[in-house]
Design a protein around this motif. Structure first.
Motif, short mmCIF file in Angstrom:
data_model
loop_
_atom_site.label_atom_id
_atom_site.label_comp_id
_atom_site.label_asym_id
_atom_site.label_seq_id
_atom_site.Cartn_x
_atom_site.Cartn_y
_atom_site.Cartn_z
N MET A 162 32.40 30.89 32.58
CA MET A 162 33.30 31.48 31.62
C MET A 162 33.27 33.00 31.80
N LYS A 163 34.46 33.64 31.79
CA LYS A 163 34.56 35.08 32.01
C LYS A 163 34.46 35.83 30.69
N SER A 164 33.90 37.03 30.79
CA SER A 164 33.80 37.86 29.59
C SER A 164 35.15 38.52 29.31
N ALA A 165 35.28 39.09 28.14
CA ALA A 165 36.51 39.77 27.78
C ALA A 165 36.76 40.96 28.72
N GLU A 223 35.88 41.18 31.93
CA GLU A 223 36.37 40.65 33.21
C GLU A 223 37.85 40.25 33.11
N LEU A 224 38.22 39.63 32.01
CA LEU A 224 39.62 39.24 31.81
C LEU A 224 40.53 40.47 31.73
N ALA A 225 40.06 41.49 31.02
CA ALA A 225 40.85 42.72 30.90
C ALA A 225 41.01 43.40 32.26
N MET A 226 39.94 43.41 33.06
CA MET A 226 40.01 44.02 34.39
C MET A 226 40.98 43.25 35.29
N GLU A 227 41.01 41.94 35.18
CA GLU A 227 41.95 41.14 35.97
C GLU A 227 43.39 41.47 35.57
N ARG A 228 43.64 41.58 34.27
CA ARG A 228 44.99 41.92 33.80
C ARG A 228 45.40 43.31 34.28
N LEU A 229 44.45 44.22 34.25
CA LEU A 229 44.73 45.57 34.72
C LEU A 229 45.05 45.57 36.21
N ALA A 230 44.31 44.82 36.98
CA ALA A 230 44.56 44.74 38.42
C ALA A 230 45.93 44.14 38.71
N LYS A 231 46.34 43.18 37.92
CA LYS A 231 47.66 42.57 38.11
C LYS A 231 48.78 43.54 37.75
N SER A 232 48.57 44.36 36.72
CA SER A 232 49.61 45.28 36.28
C SER A 232 49.75 46.48 37.22
N ASP A 233 48.69 46.86 37.93
CA ASP A 233 48.73 47.99 38.87
C ASP A 233 48.04 47.59 40.17
#
Length: 94
Positions: free
Chosen positions: A1-4, A6-16
């Motif tokens: 299970m990913k931490s909040a 890690e999830l935020a960093m993935e979203r950030l990587a997708k957006s930029d």
């Protein structure tokens, strides 16, 4: 299970996606050179303006001294902005 985080960093990587590309050795070298050049420019302006500031204070020209302080602050800000803009161009590969 990913931490909040890690999830935020993935979203950030997708957006930029361009923000996560690693820098080449040439880009790192160029960024270091930019830092050295702009540090020199800043030191040169500070030395020049501080000399004027000291002279104004010695002559008790407080209005002139205040203007010089403002000029020093604005030039420092301008030089830092120029440096950051140039570094950003290098990071983007332009």
């Amino acid at each position: 299970m990913k931490s909040a985080y890690e999830l935020a960093m993935e979203r950030l990587a997708k957006s930029d996606p361009s923000g996560s590309t690693p820098l080449t050795a040439e880009q790192k070298s160029r960024l270091g050179e930019i830092d050295r050049v702009y540090k020199g420019k800043l030191a040169e302006r500070e030395i020049f303006l501080k000399k004027q500031l000291d002279e104004a204070l010695a002559a008790q020209k407080f209005e002139d001294a205040e203007k010089i302080k403002q000029q020093l602050a604005s030039e420092r800000s301008r030089i830092e902005e120029d440096r950051d803009a140039e570094k950003e161009r290098v990071r983007r590969g332009k």
